[in-house]
Design a protein around this motif. Structure first.
Motif, short mmCIF file in Angstrom:
data_model
loop_
_atom_site.label_atom_id
_atom_site.label_comp_id
_atom_site.label_asym_id
_atom_site.label_seq_id
_atom_site.Cartn_x
_atom_site.Cartn_y
_atom_site.Cartn_z
N UNK A 129 91.03 56.89 -4.04
CA UNK A 129 91.21 58.22 -3.46
C UNK A 129 90.97 59.35 -4.47
N UNK A 130 91.42 59.14 -5.69
CA UNK A 130 91.20 60.14 -6.74
C UNK A 130 89.72 60.32 -7.03
N UNK A 131 88.98 59.20 -6.98
CA UNK A 131 87.53 59.28 -7.19
C UNK A 131 86.85 60.08 -6.11
N UNK A 132 87.27 59.88 -4.86
CA UNK A 132 86.70 60.65 -3.76
C UNK A 132 87.00 62.13 -3.90
N UNK A 133 88.20 62.44 -4.30
CA UNK A 133 88.58 63.84 -4.52
C UNK A 133 87.73 64.47 -5.61
N UNK A 134 87.50 63.72 -6.69
CA UNK A 134 86.70 64.24 -7.79
C UNK A 134 85.25 64.48 -7.38
N UNK A 141 81.89 72.35 -6.29
CA UNK A 141 82.02 73.27 -7.42
C UNK A 141 83.39 73.90 -7.53
N UNK A 142 84.44 73.12 -7.19
CA UNK A 142 85.81 73.63 -7.25
C UNK A 142 86.67 72.66 -8.06
N UNK A 143 87.84 73.10 -8.54
CA UNK A 143 88.75 72.18 -9.22
C UNK A 143 89.29 71.13 -8.25
N UNK A 144 89.68 69.97 -8.78
CA UNK A 144 90.25 68.91 -7.95
C UNK A 144 91.43 69.41 -7.12
N UNK A 145 92.22 70.30 -7.71
CA UNK A 145 93.44 70.77 -7.05
C UNK A 145 93.16 71.57 -5.79
N UNK A 149 93.12 67.31 1.20
CA UNK A 149 93.27 65.85 1.26
C UNK A 149 92.40 65.20 2.34
N UNK A 150 92.26 65.84 3.50
CA UNK A 150 91.44 65.26 4.54
C UNK A 150 89.96 65.28 4.16
N UNK A 151 89.54 66.36 3.47
CA UNK A 151 88.17 66.42 2.98
C UNK A 151 87.93 65.33 1.94
N UNK A 152 88.93 65.12 1.08
CA UNK A 152 88.79 64.07 0.07
C UNK A 152 88.66 62.71 0.73
#
Length: 199
Positions: A129-134, A141-145, A149-152
């Motif tokens: 999940x973290x990889x998808x978010x990244x 072009x935005x920070x991970x934060x 979550x649904x987009x990730x």
């Protein structure tokens, strides 16, 4: 660095040079300069150390993806800016795929081991999940934060599927790899219903 860090760096080198399954504890000891007993002391087992090595290597590789350059500043009107960014980021990722073949080979090898290795599957699944978010953050072009979550979950899975497929393709048919522009064109055609049939 201490023995723990030395072992991890040695395991990561072995991952690239010998692959995941072929690396032995003695290989890691030779690459790290640590002793055999320290593997058990710091990681519990060689397998646990190798799992950490693949996760750490993947995180480092992914960090390079998030720094990939993109076309434009995102302020253009219409669909051009998102597709230009999509193409530019994929060009940067594809460049790394074709020039870092040892890493890609290790990644593809691990994918093949997942069905039969529950501990490896669990370790990879935890960071997926973290990889998808990244990836969403890199392409937007935005920070991970700032990634929803649904987009990730949804868009991140799409990017991960493309990335995994491209990794495999780079090993099988490296001469037919698409460009970032090819991928952007494909995306535009699919979403616009412009996939052309042979006449």
């Amino acid at each position: 660095m201490g023995h723990r860090e030395d072992l991890l760096e040695g395991a990561k080198r072995c991952l690239l040079e010998k692959g995941y399954a072929r690396t032995t504890a003695r290989d890691i000891v030779a690459a790290s300069g640590a002793n055999l007993a320290s593997i058990g002391y710091h990681y519990g087992s060689k397998d646990a150390l190798m799992r950490q090595a693949i996760i750490s290597s993947t995180e480092e590789w992914a960090a390079g993806v998030t720094r990939a350059p993109a076309a434009g500043d995102g302020t253009e009107k219409g669909d051009a800016a998102p597709l230009e960014r999509f193409a530019a980021v994929w060009d940067a990722v594809l460049q790394r795929i074709v020039t870092e073949r040892e890493f890609i080979a290790a990644q593809v090898e691990v994918l093949g081991l997942l069905p039969r290795d529950a501990a490896l599957r669990e370790a990879v699944g935890e960071v997926l999940p973290e990889g998808g978010e990244g990836l969403v953050a890199a392409f937007e072009g935005v920070p991970d934060t700032e990634v929803d979550p649904e987009a990730a979950r949804i868009v991140g899975s799409f990017y991960q599927a493309l990335l995994t497929g491209l990794m495999v393709q780079s090993l099988l048919t490296p001469d037919t790899m698409p460009s970032g522009q090819d991928l952007a064109t494909a995306l535009r055609r699919v979403t616009a219903g412009e996939v052309l049939r042979r006449k």
